[in-house]
Design an enzyme around this catalytic site. Structure first.
Site, PDB file in Angstrom:
ATOM      1  N   THR A  73       0.844  -1.200   0.000  1.00 47.69           N
ATOM      2  CA  THR A  73       0.000   0.000   0.000  1.00 47.69           C
ATOM      3  C   THR A  73       0.880   1.251   0.000  1.00 47.69           C
ATOM      4  OG1 THR A  73      -1.731  -1.204   1.163  1.00 47.69           O
ATOM      5  CG2 THR A  73      -1.831   1.200   1.264  1.00 47.69           C
ATOM      6  N   ASN A 152      -6.039  -9.557  -7.899  1.00 45.43           N
ATOM      7  CA  ASN A 152      -6.064 -10.315  -6.652  1.00 45.43           C
ATOM      8  C   ASN A 152      -7.343 -11.126  -6.475  1.00 45.43           C
ATOM      9  OD1 ASN A 152      -6.667  -7.389  -6.496  1.00 45.43           O
ATOM     10  ND2 ASN A 152      -7.471  -7.887  -4.488  1.00 45.43           N
ATOM     11  N   HIS A 202       4.415 -10.322   2.044  1.00 48.11           N
ATOM     12  CA  HIS A 202       3.542 -11.322   2.671  1.00 48.11           C
ATOM     13  C   HIS A 202       2.624 -12.036   1.692  1.00 48.11           C
ATOM     14  CE1 HIS A 202      -0.488  -9.224   3.079  1.00 48.11           C
ATOM     15  NE2 HIS A 202       0.267  -8.204   2.777  1.00 48.11           N
ATOM     16  N   THR A 238      14.322   4.461   9.256  1.00 46.14           N
ATOM     17  CA  THR A 238      15.305   3.396   9.459  1.00 46.14           C
ATOM     18  C   THR A 238      14.815   2.106   8.795  1.00 46.14           C
ATOM     19  OG1 THR A 238      15.975   4.406  11.525  1.00 46.14           O
ATOM     20  CG2 THR A 238      16.584   2.095  11.219  1.00 46.14           C
ATOM     21  N   CYS A 326     -17.633  -6.840   3.249  1.00 42.87           N
ATOM     22  CA  CYS A 326     -18.413  -7.156   4.448  1.00 42.87           C
ATOM     23  C   CYS A 326     -17.701  -6.684   5.704  1.00 42.87           C
ATOM     24  CB  CYS A 326     -18.696  -8.646   4.540  1.00 42.87           C
ATOM     25  SG  CYS A 326     -17.231  -9.668   4.537  1.00 42.87           S
TER      26      CYS A 326
HETATM   27  C1  LIG Z   1      -2.610  -7.384  -0.956  1.00 39.84           C
HETATM   28  C2  LIG Z   1      -2.526  -6.428  -2.066  1.00 39.84           C
HETATM   29  C3  LIG Z   1      -2.132  -5.090  -1.862  1.00 39.84           C
HETATM   30  C4  LIG Z   1      -1.883  -4.495  -0.509  1.00 39.84           C
HETATM   31  O1  LIG Z   1      -0.920  -5.119   0.244  1.00 39.84           O
HETATM   32  P1  LIG Z   1      -0.635  -4.605   1.741  1.00 39.84           P
HETATM   33  O2  LIG Z   1       0.346  -5.536   2.259  1.00 39.84           O
HETATM   34  O3  LIG Z   1      -1.958  -4.662   2.464  1.00 39.84           O
HETATM   35  O4  LIG Z   1      -0.161  -3.208   1.664  1.00 39.84           O
HETATM   36  C5  LIG Z   1      -2.034  -4.272  -2.963  1.00 39.84           C
HETATM   37  N1  LIG Z   1      -2.313  -4.719  -4.200  1.00 39.84           N
HETATM   38  C6  LIG Z   1      -2.702  -5.981  -4.436  1.00 39.84           C
HETATM   39  C7  LIG Z   1      -2.989  -6.416  -5.830  1.00 39.84           C
HETATM   40  C8  LIG Z   1      -2.831  -6.876  -3.381  1.00 39.84           C
HETATM   41  O5  LIG Z   1      -3.236  -8.118  -3.620  1.00 39.84           O
END
Ligand SMILES: *Cc1c(COP(=O)(O)O)cnc(C)c1O
Length: 394
Positions: A73, A152, A202, A238, A326
């Site tokens: 983000t 996503n 992640h 940092t 939701c």
């Molecule tokens: C998960 C996701 C984000 C956001 O990731 P964060 O770790 O919440 O900042 C942005 N773009 C896409 C396509 C995602 O799947």
């Protein structure tokens, strides 16, 4: 206790054990600040540099083209708002109706601030029209284009090379949110001429709290985070060394295993898809089946609510997600599914299954055994459906 079958990997993934191992020394004894003058910090600066080289190799760029951030983000905001700030007044932001909110909301904020914003529509499988893109870019300079690499919710892959070529021909700035592509399909910024690219650790087995923005040399960008000289003065604060080291390890693992993983995952996903279609009537697959991430399946079960499906599966240990908002207390259907023009009877019944390298065939079989009775049960309760009165909602 039911087993946990985790099929929500587009939301977040499990940290790979190798990643955790690589991080631990930096959470214990190697806690120096890479900016310090002493050798204890200097050693950490070397580790940080090595991590940057690994991340650069992952997308085929130079190490100094990478800014580590706190999340995707932040990277998306940095790219879009930073490029717009450099342009100054009257920037034009061209994006698509199916972007992640981390792109859509900064773009809409810029519009509220007096810039121009265009959200390109998508067709029934979630693809944009390249002629429309060309027309939206206009003159070029002063325009920022931000389109995702892969979606996503549906896994639909945009023709990012063709998009970036069009954008660069016109002299506009090209950013792509490649969060869902990262670790699933190859990314090479020497081949695909994007100026900026976002990744999130992640989403491919690094921990939450670390992301990356690739910024091609020469790209004009104002820093978003101010207050320090780190990251070449382009991202103050940092450096989160343990997480950056973990991010680099995840890049290394993904690079080594990607082809093999995709070859194993796509058949599992296809088996899930075929099994659902065979066992449940009135189902549609959402997204572009020709151009789709190997791990993602989005399906709509007509006449029932995706939330109800997700809750019932959660009760038996199966984790999936719906696209609806939701969490905010509404049951608004997903903006992605809506933008694709999915019929009203199917919009609310959309759910996403997303697999990872840790998904097994046994888990898929378990889902295929337990899901159809859930669907049949919910359909019996539903006031809508074939033979149940109005199937149009006029
Ligand atoms: C998960 C996701 C984000 C956001 O990731 P964060 O770790 O919440 O900042 C942005 N773009 C896409 C396509 C995602 O799947």
């Amino acid at each position: 206790m039911n087993p946990t079958i985790y099929l929500d990997n587009n939301a977040t993934t499990r940290v790979a054990p190798e990643v955790l191992e690589a991080m631990l020394p930096f959470l214990r004894e190697r806690y120096g600040n890479p900016s310090s003058m002493h050798a204890f910090g200097g050693a950490i600066a070397k580790d940080l540099a090595r991590a940057r080289e690994t991340a650069a190799a992952f997308i085929n760029c130079e190490p100094d083209e990478i800014l580590f951030t706190s999340c995707a983000t932040e990277a998306d905001n940095t790219a879009i708002r930073g490029a717009a700030e450099f342009i100054g007044r009257g920037a034009r932001i061209v994006t698509t109706a199916v972007e992640h909110p981390a792109v859509l909301q900064p773009a809409r904020r810029l519009k509220a601030m007096g810039h121009e914003e265009i959200e390109l529509p998508v067709d029934g499988v979630g693809q944009i029209d390249l002629e429309r893109l060309r027309a939206a870019i206009g003159d070029g300079p002063g325009t920022i284009v931000s389109t995702m690499w892969a979606n996503n919710e549906t896994g639909t892959i945009f023709p990012i090379e063709a998009i970036a070529q069009i954008v660069k021909e016109r002299g506009a700035v090209m950013h792509t949110d490649a969060v869902q592509a990262g670790g699933k399909i190859p990314i090479d910024v020497r081949r695909v001429p994007v100026d900026m690219l976002t990744l999130a650790g992640h989403k491919f087995h690094a921990p939450k709290g670390v992301g990356m923005l690739y910024v091609r040399r020469g790209t004009k960008l104002k820093p978003f985070m101010l207050g320090g000289h780190q990251e070449g003065g382009r991202r103050a604060g940092t450096e989160n060394v343990p997480y950056i080291v973990g991010f680099a390890k995840a890049c290394e693992l993904a690079q080594a295993g990607m082809a093999q993983e995709a070859a194993a995952l796509a058949p599992l996903r296809d088996r899930l898809e075929a099994g659902i279609l065979a066992a449940c009537p009135n189902v549609r697959v959402n997204g572009d089946r020709e151009h789709r991430l190997p791990n993602t399946l989005n399906v709509s079960f007509e006449y029932i609510e995706g939330e109800a499906i997700a809750y019932r599966l959660s009760d038996i240990g199966i984790c999936i997600s719906t696209g609806s908002a939701c969490a905010s207390g509404s049951l608004d259907p997903s903006h992605v599914i809506r933008a694709m023009g999915v019929p009203f009877t199917a919009v609310h019944g959309s759910v996403r299954f997303s697999l990872s390298r840790y998904t097994t065939a046994e888990e898929i079989d378990f889902v295929l055994e337990r899901l159809p009775p859930v669907i049949h049960g919910l359909r019996e309760l539903s006031p809508f459906g074939p033979g149940k009165g109005p199937t149009t909602f006029a």
